[in-house]
Write an enzyme that holds these catalytic residues in place. Structure first.
Site, PDB file in Angstrom:
ATOM      1  N   SER A 187      -7.827  -7.812   8.120  1.00 54.52           N
ATOM      2  CA  SER A 187      -7.554  -8.117   9.648  1.00 54.52           C
ATOM      3  C   SER A 187      -8.535  -9.407   9.823  1.00 54.52           C
ATOM      4  CB  SER A 187      -8.249  -7.169  10.530  1.00 54.52           C
ATOM      5  OG  SER A 187      -7.783  -5.833   9.968  1.00 54.52           O
ATOM      6  N   GLY A 205     -10.594  -2.784   8.622  1.00 55.11           N
ATOM      7  CA  GLY A 205     -10.326  -2.946  10.175  1.00 55.11           C
ATOM      8  C   GLY A 205     -11.468  -3.256  11.184  1.00 55.11           C
ATOM      9  N   GLY A 231     -13.970  -5.191   5.828  1.00 54.03           N
ATOM     10  CA  GLY A 231     -14.773  -5.815   6.680  1.00 54.03           C
ATOM     11  C   GLY A 231     -15.191  -7.471   6.504  1.00 54.03           C
ATOM     12  N   LYS A 280       0.829  -1.173   0.065  1.00 51.68           N
ATOM     13  CA  LYS A 280       0.095  -0.009   0.045  1.00 51.68           C
ATOM     14  C   LYS A 280       0.707   1.298  -0.017  1.00 51.68           C
ATOM     15  CE  LYS A 280      -3.987  -1.875   2.774  1.00 51.68           C
ATOM     16  NZ  LYS A 280      -4.805  -1.994   1.820  1.00 51.68           N
TER      17      LYS A 280
END
Lengths: 189, 295
Positions: B236, B153, B214, B81
């Site tokens: 995550s 996240g 998500g 990124k």
């Protein structure tokens, strides 16, 4: 059409234009009644993992030995190899070739180039190579159909088996799909 | 006569990733776990988004040492990124030979008025979007792949669903419009007319479109695929869960067999604790990442 992962939809779109019915193969039962199989571009480590998990190896190897025409592009070619230069993933061992993954480098080295694909005669063909595999060993029965200007083979055939390092499913030139369909329709003899 | 960095080569790598899962990893060990679980690519990071969120402060490009360590550990493509508009971070990543750059709202934007002009790079870019306008503006700047922003996240899939539905609904509306309505739509969306016409003809975005932000369970991944995603990013959701290797494998299987509820039921069993997650509704305005880079 092997559809566990990769750009199978691109292959299907071209085959549809050429009037061919396709089925997406994710489970062994999907192979029933299939006349020819295409293994698309994608990640060979992912293909290998999902083929093991859903028992696709054996039926594909059986189909190949029974003479079903099979074409692998890029990751599909890796899976067709007899052996790879690295231990992982494990190929299907269908075709008498040795293959090195990412033989041309990383993505910044990916390229497109004009080459001659011998069944098309003298006309040039624009081939797209993406983190492409290279053929490092050719068996005695393997015929080279296209090479880069430095002589490296990038399209090969052995009886009913066909493999390309590049991606005829990207772009809008259907000639190599037509070639595969023609030889698939002729049977393996 | 070999041409590198062409549009077809850049957009083509994203096509190879379709039907697959791209996983966030922070070290070589996680990268190997991801590859063994069937990931098609990994995103090399210093911290996963949930930890970036927890740490606060300014989030920047990862340390090149960290990225190199991950590039050496795996044979699948490695993404990294850069901050929105930070074209020098992008130059650094290109020089390192990273396979894809994510110009990402998860990092703190470096420019609030401009994105990177991605046509200048040989390495392809993926960018986030919340709707068709954002998606096509990013493609106009040279993004060869699009993903939903979702809300990274959080482990809450609701924003990814909202963004994917928004893109898909807009494309369906576009296909129902008469030609004379298209220029007005282009003006309202703030996009280039030829790009909008191409989208209308194709009935989809002109580049590969993944879901992100998500996704935490196999069912989340299959949901995004059924809504029309070409593949999924999991940030995550894997390495913040109780049994990362197992969850990673299950999400890969769910992405391939997204239309087979029996397989989805099987792979969803006994996965251990999912990431704890934060409901998006419990975040206040300045904690949201998705509105960043709203250009």
């Amino acid at each position: 059409m092997l559809a566990v992962q990769g750009d199978f939809a691109e292959h299907i779109a071209i085959l549809k234009q050429l009037g061919v019915d396709t089925v997406e193969v994710r489970l062994p039962g999907d192979l029933d009644g299939v006349d020819a199989l295409v293994m698309p571009g994608g990640e060979s480590t992912t293909f290998s993992y999902l083929m093991d998990l859903y028992n696709l190896r054996e039926p594909i190897v059986e189909a190949a030995s029974g003479g079903t025409p099979i074409w692998g592009t890029c990751a599909g070619m890796i899976m067709m190899a007899r052996e790879l230069t690295e231990k992982f993933p494990e190929p299907l061992g269908l075709m008498d070739i040795g293959v090195a993954r990412n033989a041309f480098g990383r993505q910044v080295d990916s390229f497109e180039t004009d080459l001659r694909f011998s069944p098309l005669g003298d006309d040039s063909y624009r081939a797209i190579f993406i983190r492409a595999p290279g053929i490092v060993r050719l068996g005695d029965d393997v015929q080279v159909l296209a090479q880069l200007s430095d002589g490296r083979p990038v399209a090969v055939r052995q009886g009913s088996l066909f493999a390309t390092s590049f991606h005829p499913e990207l772009g809008d030139d259907p000639r190599i799909h037509q070639y595969f369909l023609t030889f698939a329709a002729q049977g393996t003899n | 006569m070999a041409d590198t960095g062409t549009w077809r080569v850049k957009a083509g790598l994203a096509q190879m990733l379709k039907g697959g899962v791209i996983m966030d990893v922070v070290n070589a060990e996680q990268a190997r776990i991801a590859q063994d679980a069937g990931a098609t690519s990994v995103m090399a990071l210093e911290r996963v988004p949930a930890d970036i969120r927890a740490a606060g402060g300014v989030a920047r490009m990862a340390d090149p040492t960290k990225i190199s360590e991950i590039m050496e550990a795996v044979s699948i493509p490695v993404m990294a990124k850069c901050r929105i508009g930070h074209f020098v971070e992008a130059q650094v990543l290109e020089a390192m030979g990273v396979d894809y750059i994510d110009e990402s709202e998860v990092l703190t934007p470096a420019d609030e008025a401009h994105h990177v002009w991605k046509h200048n790079f040989k390495v392809p870019f993926v960018c986030g979007c919340r709707n068709l306008g954002e998606a096509l503006r990013r493609v106009g700047e040279g993004a060869a792949m699009i993903r939903t922003k979702g809300e990274a996240g959080t482990g809450d899939v609701v924003e990814a669903v909202r963004h994917m539905r928004s893109v898909m609904d807009s494309i369906r509306q576009l296909q129902n419009m008469s030609e004379e309505e298209i220029p007005t739509a282009a003006k309202e969306l703030g996009v280039d007319l030829p790009l909008l016409l191409e989208t209308r003809t194709l009935g989809r975005l002109p580049v590969v479109n993944f879901a992100a932000g998500g996704v935490a369970t196999p069912a989340d991944a299959a949901l995004m695929m059924q809504l029309g995603a070409d593949g999924v990013f999991v940030g995550s959701g894997i390495f913040k869960s109780g049994d990362p290797a197992r969850r990673a494998r299950a999400i890969v299987e769910a992405t391939t067999h997204y239309n087979d509820p029996n397989i989805l039921a099987d792979v969803s069993k006994d996965l251990g604790e999912p990431m704890v997650g934060i409901g998006v509704r419990s975040l206040n305005e300045e904690q949201l990442l998705a509105p960043r880079g709203n250009l």
